[in-house]
Design an enzyme around this catalytic site. Structure first.
Site, short mmCIF file in Angstrom:
data_model
loop_
_atom_site.label_atom_id
_atom_site.label_comp_id
_atom_site.label_asym_id
_atom_site.label_seq_id
_atom_site.Cartn_x
_atom_site.Cartn_y
_atom_site.Cartn_z
N TYR A 192 -54.29 67.35 43.84
CA TYR A 192 -55.75 67.17 43.86
C TYR A 192 -56.12 65.88 44.60
CZ TYR A 192 -60.52 66.59 41.99
OH TYR A 192 -61.88 66.42 41.86
N SER A 196 -55.62 66.26 48.26
CA SER A 196 -56.65 67.09 48.90
C SER A 196 -57.92 66.27 49.12
CB SER A 196 -56.95 68.35 48.07
OG SER A 196 -57.65 68.04 46.87
P1 NAP Z 1 -66.77 73.08 38.23
O1 NAP Z 1 -67.81 72.87 37.18
O2 NAP Z 1 -65.42 73.56 37.86
O3 NAP Z 1 -67.41 74.06 39.35
C1 NAP Z 1 -66.65 74.38 40.48
C2 NAP Z 1 -67.51 75.17 41.44
O4 NAP Z 1 -66.72 75.40 42.63
C3 NAP Z 1 -67.92 76.52 40.91
O5 NAP Z 1 -69.27 76.76 41.29
C4 NAP Z 1 -66.97 77.50 41.60
O6 NAP Z 1 -67.57 78.75 41.88
C5 NAP Z 1 -66.76 76.79 42.92
N1 NAP Z 1 -65.53 77.19 43.60
C6 NAP Z 1 -64.24 76.89 43.29
N2 NAP Z 1 -63.39 77.46 44.17
C7 NAP Z 1 -64.17 78.13 45.06
C8 NAP Z 1 -63.89 78.92 46.20
N3 NAP Z 1 -62.63 79.13 46.62
N4 NAP Z 1 -64.93 79.44 46.91
C9 NAP Z 1 -66.21 79.22 46.51
N5 NAP Z 1 -66.54 78.50 45.41
C10 NAP Z 1 -65.53 77.96 44.70
O7 NAP Z 1 -66.50 71.73 39.05
P2 NAP Z 1 -67.44 70.46 39.28
O8 NAP Z 1 -67.05 69.43 38.31
O9 NAP Z 1 -68.85 70.86 39.44
O10 NAP Z 1 -66.83 69.98 40.68
C11 NAP Z 1 -67.52 70.15 41.92
C12 NAP Z 1 -66.84 69.27 42.96
O11 NAP Z 1 -66.87 67.92 42.53
C13 NAP Z 1 -65.36 69.63 43.17
O12 NAP Z 1 -65.05 69.52 44.53
C14 NAP Z 1 -64.65 68.56 42.37
O13 NAP Z 1 -63.36 68.31 42.85
C15 NAP Z 1 -65.57 67.37 42.56
N6 NAP Z 1 -65.42 66.34 41.55
C16 NAP Z 1 -65.68 66.61 40.23
C17 NAP Z 1 -65.53 65.60 39.28
C18 NAP Z 1 -65.80 65.81 37.82
O14 NAP Z 1 -65.50 64.90 37.03
N7 NAP Z 1 -66.35 66.94 37.40
C19 NAP Z 1 -65.10 64.32 39.68
C20 NAP Z 1 -64.84 64.09 41.02
C21 NAP Z 1 -65.02 65.11 41.94
P3 NAP Z 1 -67.30 80.11 41.02
O15 NAP Z 1 -67.32 79.72 39.57
O16 NAP Z 1 -68.47 80.98 41.41
O17 NAP Z 1 -65.99 80.67 41.48
#
Ligand code: NAP
Length: 237
Positions: free
Chosen positions: A147, A150
């Protein structure tokens, strides 16, 4: 005039909050993959939200997403690369498939979506690309080597491409969230959250809306490019 904005991974979490925020005064094409019901409920919150299913780790599906937007709206002003997956594994246990899955979902997807939208942005001599990275890119994270790699790759794309695309007036930036209250952190216990709150100078986990406000600012700005902007309550200071 309303901008046309693609937000990947907008069915849940941070992407959904970004779509909600930007749809107040723009057209947002909210991409989803598996969570149709969530995407549908998002589309019901605003007439400015259009939903489109695509697995952004698949080139053909990314092409169909971008072609849909260009056919319907004629341009892409802003791309927000938010879709991503987490993976918690001891380094020695990461298999080639684990590695490929994270790199394809988090990094290759960003490469693909940008490549597909950039010809339109170049011909418009205008564009804004925002990549959602992570504090793990800058700081590293235990049990998150694939992760973190990436996300560091995403920040490499941001800095390199910002220079390459600046002559076409296309800005490229990353936002590096800290710990945000989404499904990605659903595994945290209340003790974990208490501990995190005590480590974060602003005293709480972030919400999707905290990231969305920074995205809104970057969309409006016109002199910031190649930056990795931490939005983490001071966690990494
Ligand atoms: P999340 O709640 O798990 O939601 C992930 C989202 O990404 C969902 O809408 C999912 O869509 C979509 N997704 C995953 N794989 C996909 C694919 N192959 N094609 C299209 N859509 C895809 O995650 P989040 O916390 O909102 O994270 C969003 C971003 O922020 C990510 O890049 C994550 O690495 C980054 N981030 C998050 C955190 C944190 O603490 N939460 C911290 C740092 C960075 P579906 O459900 O429709 O498949």
């Amino acid at each position: 005039m309303k901008k046309v904005i693609i937000v990947t991974g907008a069915s849940r979490g941070i992407g959904r909050a970004i779509a909600e925020e930007l749809s107040r005064d723009n057209i947002v094409v909210a991409n989803y993959n598996k969570s149709y019901d969530m995407a549908k409920s998002l589309s019901e919150t605003s007439e400015n939200i259009d939903i489109f299913k695509a697995d952004v780790s698949n080139r053909m599906e990314v092409k169909s997403l971008v072609n849909y937007v260009l056919d319907k709206y004629g341009k892409v002003d802003v791309l927000v690369n938010n879709a991503g997956i987490a993976q918690e594994k001891l380094f020695q246990d990461i298999t080639d498939d684990d590695w490929d899955n994270v790199i394809k979902s988090n990094l290759y997807s960003v490469f693909c979506t940008i490549q597909e939208v950039v010809p339109n942005m170049i011909s418009n001599k205008s564009g804004c690309i925002i990549n959602i990275s992570s504090c793990y890119s800058v700081y590293g994270g235990p049990f998150a080597v694939a992760y973190s790699a990436s996300k560091a790759g995403i920040d490499g794309i941001t800095k390199s491409l910002a220079k390459e695309l600046a002559p076409s007036h296309i800005r490229v930036n990353s936002i590096a969230p800290g710990a945000i209250n989404t499904d990605m952190n659903a595994g945290l216990t209340s003790n974990d959250i208490e501990e995190l709150n005590s480590e974060i100078p602003l005293g709480r986990l972030g919400e999707g809306a905290d990231i969305a406000r920074c995205v809104r600012w970057l969309v409006k700005d016109n002199y910031t490019t190649g930056q990795i902007i931490s939005v983490d309550g001071g966690w990494t200071v």
